[in-house]
Design a protein around this motif. Structure first.
Motif, PDB file in Angstrom:
ATOM      1  N   VAL A 652      37.930   6.730   0.249  1.00  0.00           N
ATOM      2  CA  VAL A 652      37.506   5.394   0.665  1.00  0.00           C
ATOM      3  C   VAL A 652      36.147   5.108   0.034  1.00  0.00           C
ATOM      4  O   VAL A 652      35.181   5.836   0.277  1.00  0.00           O
ATOM      5  CB  VAL A 652      37.392   5.295   2.200  1.00  0.00           C
ATOM      6  CG1 VAL A 652      36.865   3.920   2.613  1.00  0.00           C
ATOM      7  CG2 VAL A 652      38.731   5.585   2.867  1.00  0.00           C
ATOM      8  N   VAL A 653      36.064   4.060  -0.765  1.00  0.00           N
ATOM      9  CA  VAL A 653      34.783   3.634  -1.337  1.00  0.00           C
ATOM     10  C   VAL A 653      34.236   2.501  -0.468  1.00  0.00           C
ATOM     11  O   VAL A 653      34.920   1.505  -0.234  1.00  0.00           O
ATOM     12  CB  VAL A 653      34.945   3.146  -2.792  1.00  0.00           C
ATOM     13  CG1 VAL A 653      33.635   2.551  -3.308  1.00  0.00           C
ATOM     14  CG2 VAL A 653      35.387   4.300  -3.674  1.00  0.00           C
ATOM     15  N   THR A 654      33.001   2.662   0.000  1.00  0.00           N
ATOM     16  CA  THR A 654      32.406   1.648   0.862  1.00  0.00           C
ATOM     17  C   THR A 654      31.021   1.280   0.371  1.00  0.00           C
ATOM     18  O   THR A 654      30.409   2.009  -0.427  1.00  0.00           O
ATOM     19  CB  THR A 654      32.339   2.136   2.325  1.00  0.00           C
ATOM     20  OG1 THR A 654      32.023   1.032   3.171  1.00  0.00           O
ATOM     21  CG2 THR A 654      31.264   3.211   2.503  1.00  0.00           C
ATOM     22  N   LYS A 655      30.540   0.155   0.880  1.00  0.00           N
ATOM     23  CA  LYS A 655      29.160  -0.281   0.639  1.00  0.00           C
ATOM     24  C   LYS A 655      28.482  -0.425   1.995  1.00  0.00           C
ATOM     25  O   LYS A 655      28.996  -1.099   2.879  1.00  0.00           O
ATOM     26  CB  LYS A 655      29.120  -1.623  -0.092  1.00  0.00           C
ATOM     27  CG  LYS A 655      27.704  -2.153  -0.319  1.00  0.00           C
ATOM     28  CD  LYS A 655      27.716  -3.558  -0.901  1.00  0.00           C
ATOM     29  CE  LYS A 655      27.983  -4.605   0.164  1.00  0.00           C
ATOM     30  NZ  LYS A 655      26.853  -4.738   1.121  1.00  0.00           N
ATOM     31  N   MET A 656      27.344   0.219   2.163  1.00  0.00           N
ATOM     32  CA  MET A 656      26.614   0.121   3.419  1.00  0.00           C
ATOM     33  C   MET A 656      25.968  -1.254   3.539  1.00  0.00           C
ATOM     34  O   MET A 656      25.270  -1.718   2.621  1.00  0.00           O
ATOM     35  CB  MET A 656      25.526   1.192   3.494  1.00  0.00           C
ATOM     36  CG  MET A 656      26.061   2.606   3.575  1.00  0.00           C
ATOM     37  SD  MET A 656      26.940   2.966   5.110  1.00  0.00           S
ATOM     38  CE  MET A 656      25.564   3.227   6.219  1.00  0.00           C
ATOM     39  N   GLY A 657      26.199  -1.905   4.666  1.00  0.00           N
ATOM     40  CA  GLY A 657      25.556  -3.180   4.933  1.00  0.00           C
ATOM     41  C   GLY A 657      24.404  -3.013   5.903  1.00  0.00           C
ATOM     42  O   GLY A 657      23.854  -1.924   6.072  1.00  0.00           O
ATOM     43  N   ARG A 658      24.058  -4.095   6.609  1.00  0.00           N
ATOM     44  CA  ARG A 658      22.926  -4.074   7.527  1.00  0.00           C
ATOM     45  C   ARG A 658      23.346  -3.859   8.972  1.00  0.00           C
ATOM     46  O   ARG A 658      22.696  -3.139   9.714  1.00  0.00           O
ATOM     47  CB  ARG A 658      22.148  -5.380   7.411  1.00  0.00           C
ATOM     48  CG  ARG A 658      21.494  -5.624   6.064  1.00  0.00           C
ATOM     49  CD  ARG A 658      20.703  -6.924   6.096  1.00  0.00           C
ATOM     50  NE  ARG A 658      19.676  -6.874   7.131  1.00  0.00           N
ATOM     51  CZ  ARG A 658      19.421  -7.861   7.999  1.00  0.00           C
ATOM     52  NH1 ARG A 658      20.126  -8.983   7.954  1.00  0.00           N
ATOM     53  NH2 ARG A 658      18.470  -7.728   8.913  1.00  0.00           N
ATOM     54  N   PRO A 675      29.555  11.975   1.207  1.00  0.00           N
ATOM     55  CA  PRO A 675      28.543  10.948   0.931  1.00  0.00           C
ATOM     56  C   PRO A 675      28.684  10.327  -0.450  1.00  0.00           C
ATOM     57  O   PRO A 675      28.175   9.230  -0.692  1.00  0.00           O
ATOM     58  CB  PRO A 675      27.221  11.708   1.066  1.00  0.00           C
ATOM     59  CG  PRO A 675      27.580  13.126   0.751  1.00  0.00           C
ATOM     60  CD  PRO A 675      28.957  13.316   1.336  1.00  0.00           C
ATOM     61  N   GLU A 676      29.365  11.007  -1.372  1.00  0.00           N
ATOM     62  CA  GLU A 676      29.489  10.487  -2.735  1.00  0.00           C
ATOM     63  C   GLU A 676      30.333   9.215  -2.801  1.00  0.00           C
ATOM     64  O   GLU A 676      30.346   8.534  -3.840  1.00  0.00           O
ATOM     65  CB  GLU A 676      30.085  11.559  -3.661  1.00  0.00           C
ATOM     66  CG  GLU A 676      31.460  12.058  -3.279  1.00  0.00           C
ATOM     67  CD  GLU A 676      31.433  13.308  -2.409  1.00  0.00           C
ATOM     68  OE1 GLU A 676      32.209  14.261  -2.697  1.00  0.00           O
ATOM     69  OE2 GLU A 676      30.648  13.334  -1.443  1.00  0.00           O
ATOM     70  N   LEU A 677      31.027   8.884  -1.708  1.00  0.00           N
ATOM     71  CA  LEU A 677      31.838   7.666  -1.681  1.00  0.00           C
ATOM     72  C   LEU A 677      31.102   6.487  -1.046  1.00  0.00           C
ATOM     73  O   LEU A 677      31.670   5.400  -0.917  1.00  0.00           O
ATOM     74  CB  LEU A 677      33.150   7.931  -0.923  1.00  0.00           C
ATOM     75  CG  LEU A 677      34.132   8.879  -1.641  1.00  0.00           C
ATOM     76  CD1 LEU A 677      35.300   9.235  -0.728  1.00  0.00           C
ATOM     77  CD2 LEU A 677      34.650   8.234  -2.927  1.00  0.00           C
ATOM     78  N   ILE A 678      29.849   6.698  -0.669  1.00  0.00           N
ATOM     79  CA  ILE A 678      29.055   5.643  -0.037  1.00  0.00           C
ATOM     80  C   ILE A 678      28.139   5.019  -1.082  1.00  0.00           C
ATOM     81  O   ILE A 678      27.433   5.726  -1.810  1.00  0.00           O
ATOM     82  CB  ILE A 678      28.198   6.211   1.117  1.00  0.00           C
ATOM     83  CG1 ILE A 678      29.088   6.892   2.159  1.00  0.00           C
ATOM     84  CG2 ILE A 678      27.369   5.097   1.750  1.00  0.00           C
ATOM     85  CD1 ILE A 678      28.304   7.658   3.212  1.00  0.00           C
ATOM     86  N   THR A 679      28.154   3.683  -1.170  1.00  0.00           N
ATOM     87  CA  THR A 679      27.247   2.977  -2.087  1.00  0.00           C
ATOM     88  C   THR A 679      26.363   2.027  -1.281  1.00  0.00           C
ATOM     89  O   THR A 679      26.636   1.736  -0.116  1.00  0.00           O
ATOM     90  CB  THR A 679      28.033   2.176  -3.144  1.00  0.00           C
ATOM     91  OG1 THR A 679      28.778   1.146  -2.493  1.00  0.00           O
ATOM     92  CG2 THR A 679      28.985   3.078  -3.916  1.00  0.00           C
TER      93      THR A 679
END
Length: 747
Positions: A652-658, A675-679
């Motif tokens: 799962v590739v994700t982008k951290m928001g607020r 953690p390598e899948l978190i952007t």
């Protein structure tokens, strides 16, 4: 022919009633001439003089009727001028001051109106009508105590004054005294059985008390007495909708719209009903009509935007982009859930939640029970939910419920959702100590039930989601109350003590966006079930409509979470990865059509979108092995769907928001040691997804790592999660038991 004495006296009395004072006076005097000591003639003459004096204190009937006509025509200024002139001539005529008071009220000149009515009451203090009208003005200016005093004076003078009983009921309801309001409305109906307004108001109060069927009966009686009563049709529609009678609700909303086509609220309610049928375009049309009639109608606008999200009509959403930030943040509430996918703004999500809670749950908390002298050996945990059935939240929670340490905890489940008989319902019943189906109970009855059950910690699993029943917690069901799992954000409620989270979900410094104190779990806030089953049925790409070869991007999030921002990236990925497809969850035909059109507009063939039909959970899990990479959405991340994907080894590739909702997948990946899948940015998200799609060996390595971590990383260690959550529960209850204020807890 000469009249006898009795005939003369009777004739004089009749003439007096008819207003022919002169002839009556002649007859009385003729009797007294012959019989000077006749008592009846003497009293009649005295009464006649009193009547003459009274007539001199008020205008004649035609003058009064002319003033009443001015009022009915809305000519308030003319009425005030003419009545004022007559008051100079007839200063003791209470009716003139009362009419002037009504005119000032029509002009919203409430202080002047009060002055006129006080003068009228000085002349005729026992006028029930004037006291009732005084109460109406006091209620309008917010003086509820004064209003109720006036209504009660009217009722004291005239015990069967239906208007005063009804008005008193309205004021009692507005001050939160629902049961007393029911009594007043009932008294109004007792005085006037065909009083449609009172029947309608009684229905509203009964509905507020949770007596839905009784409310429906009252609304139907109102309509029986006044078939064209639009408000009663509207109210009946709302209650029927709450009871699940959607078709009947729509019928009454359509009737209400026909009777009152310019009432924005009725169009909004019709939109709510159409939403329940799944006819999203009709729901959108109703909400749009409501906002045309009332451009600042924020509830309708937020509902329209949420339905547009469900149909992926991003152009229509963009047309209202400038107003999104302001919705539900000042004085008009909106459903906070509707806004989570529209923007990632935790400060505004908090404002919306607080305003929504303040306006929907004003009831005072019931007095706390006596503080226990001895700390319980087993804490009683009450989970309250509408979702104890086949539901994404239960797919996560079921294992944790069974894993609770029964030596230290006794688990109660209070179900106010459908009385389902599916597999998950049976599993939940088997996993808890006490299961209670309580859908028929009102919020206050449920709060009292929890107290009788001696619940130590009440867990609100729904938050600001459908069928939430937050009123149970507003009344205070337990000494410690926790917001948990169902709603990804604060409830903005001072009656909720804690929220379960983790440092990824709510990093240091972001506590300011939560009214609850935070229980930080060490890995992730989200439970998982390591006993979930996966279908062993062999599922092929062909069966799922996927090509035999080529990279499969997927996103099984609900379509309303997808925005143009993600979709632009996804289309650029398809353009750069030859033979690839995007596999999405099939939601509704309008979303599917709009997504295909959006694909074409971005230069991609529409057949490169594949829509996944709904399957039983075990088969849904199994088919995920056919995908290569899960692409997350931004404002509202994958929650259960991310857990499902990781359980099946799907990266799962994700982008951290607020905000909370925009950080969930990052929390899960951290707990999975991935953690390598978190952007952190859209550009990084796109780069990572493209790199993985162009390097199949790297994807295979990620799959192997996820599969290995499934048995070693914290995410799927259900027992470990249960112990950590229980530690949070123990510490929260410990603070209460020790008389300490709620505070942040780090497990």
């Amino acid at each position: 022919m000469a009249l006898s004495v009795d005939q003369a006296l009777a004739k004089a009395k009749q003439l007096t009633k008819q207003g022919d004072v002169a002839k009556a006076e002649v007859l009385y005097n003729s009797v007294l001439t012959k019989f000077p000591k006749n008592q009846r003639a003497t009293k009649g003459l005295l009464a006649l003089k009193g009547h003459q004096n009274q007539r001199a204190t008020q205008p004649d009937d035609s003058q009064l009727q002319a003033l009443i006509t001015l009022y009915q025509q809305g000519r308030y200024h003319d009425l005030i001028d003419q009545a004022g002139t007559l008051s100079d001539t007839f200063p003791r005529c209470a009716m003139l001051y009362e009419l002037q008071g009504a005119a000032h009220t029509g002009l919203s000149q409430f202080e002047s109106a009060l002055g006129m009515l006080k003068t009228a009451l000085g002349i005729a203090p026992n006028s029930a009508d004037t006291n009732n009208n005084m109460g109406n003005i006091l209620r309008q200016i917010g003086d509820y105590d004064g209003a109720m005093e006036s209504y009660r004076r009217a009722i004291k003078v005239h015990p069967h004054h239906a208007l005063a009983h009804n008005s008193l009921g309205i004021t009692l309801w507005e001050t939160g005294a629902q049961e007393a309001a029911v009594e007043s409305y009932s008294a109004a109906i007792g005085a006037k059985p065909d009083f449609a307004d009172a029947h309608n108001n009684l229905g509203f109060a009964l509905n507020d008390c949770g007596e839905k069927q009784a409310a429906i009966d009252s609304y139907r009686r109102a309509i029986k007495h006044a078939p064209n009563f639009a408000e009663a049709h509207n109210n009946l529609g709302n209650t029927l909708l709450e009871m699940g009678a959607v078709k009947d609700a729509i019928t009454h909303f359509h009737t209400a719209v026909a009777l009152a086509p310019d009432k924005a609220a009725i169009h909004n309610n019709l939109g709510n009903a159409m939403q329940e049928t799944g006819d999203r375009p009709k729901a959108i049309a109703s909400y749009a009509r409501a906002t045309e009639l009332a451009p600042d109608y924020q509830i309708a606008l937020s509902q329209k935007l949420h339905q547009l999200s469900h149909t992926c009509d991003w152009d229509a959403i963009e047309a209202d982009r400038s107003v999104i930030a302001g919705l539900g943040t000042t004085n008009q509430q909106v459903d906070p859930f509707n806004m989570l996918s529209l923007e990632d703004a935790p400060e505004r999500h908090q404002q919306r939640a607080k305003l929504y809670t303040d306006q929907n749950y004003p009831q005072p908390q019931l007095p706390l029970q006596p503080h226990p002298a001895i700390k319980p050996k087993r804490l009683r945990i009450g989970y309250f939910s509408a979702d104890f059935q086949n539901h994404p939240g239960m797919y996560l929670m079921a294992g944790m419920l069974a894993a609770h340490d029964r030596a230290h905890f006794e688990i109660f489940a209070y179900s106010y959702g459908p009385n389902s008989e599916d597999d998950m319902r049976h599993r939940v019943i088997a996993s808890v100590d006490v299961f209670k189906h309580v859908r028929h109970m009102t919020d206050i009855e449920l709060a009292m039930l929890a107290r009788r059950d001696k619940i130590d910690i009440a867990v609100h699993r729904n938050g600001h989601t459908k069928n939430a029943r937050s009123g149970i917690f507003a009344y205070r069901a337990a000494p410690v109350q926790i917001n948990y799992l169902g709603y990804p954000g604060t409830l903005g409620a001072d009656f909720m003590d804690y929220i379960v989270a983790d440092k990824r979900i709510i990093p240091d410094g972001d506590e300011i966006y939560f009214t609850e104190n935070i229980i930080h779990l060490p890995h992730t806030y989200q439970p998982t079930d390591n006993q979930r089953t996966v279908s062993k049925r062999r599922i092929s790409r062909t069966e799922m409509g996927l090509p035999q070869t080529g990279f499969v991007f997927c996103c099984f999030n609900n379509n309303y979470k997808i925005s143009a921002a993600e979709f632009d990236i996804w289309m650029r990925l398809l353009a750069q990865v030859e033979g690839s497809v995007l596999w999405l969850l099939k939601s509704n035909q309008w979303a599917e059509n709009n997504l295909r059109q959006a694909t074409i507009a971005r230069g991609i063939a529409p057949d490169r979108l594949v829509f996944a039909e709904k399957l039983p959970q075990a088969e849904h899990l199994a088919r995920q092995s056919l995908a290569d990479l899960f692409l997350d959405t931004f404002n509202y991340n994958a929650h259960t769907t991310a857990s499902d994907a990781l359980w099946m080894g799907l990266p799962v590739v994700t982008k951290m928001g607020r905000g909370f909702a925009a950080r969930v997948a990052g929390s899960l990946l951290t707990a999975m040691n991935m953690p390598e899948l978190i952007t952190e940015t859209e550009a990084a998200y796109e780069r990572l997804a493209l790199d993985l799609a162009q390097n199949p060996d790297r994807v295979a390595a990620l799959r192997q790592k996820i599969t290995a971590n499934r048995t070693t990383a914290p995410l799927f260690d259900t027992d470990l999660y249960a112990r950590h959550l229980e530690t949070g529960y123990q510490r929260a209850y410990g603070r209460y038991f020790e008389g300490k204020a709620c505070a942040q807890i780090i497990v």
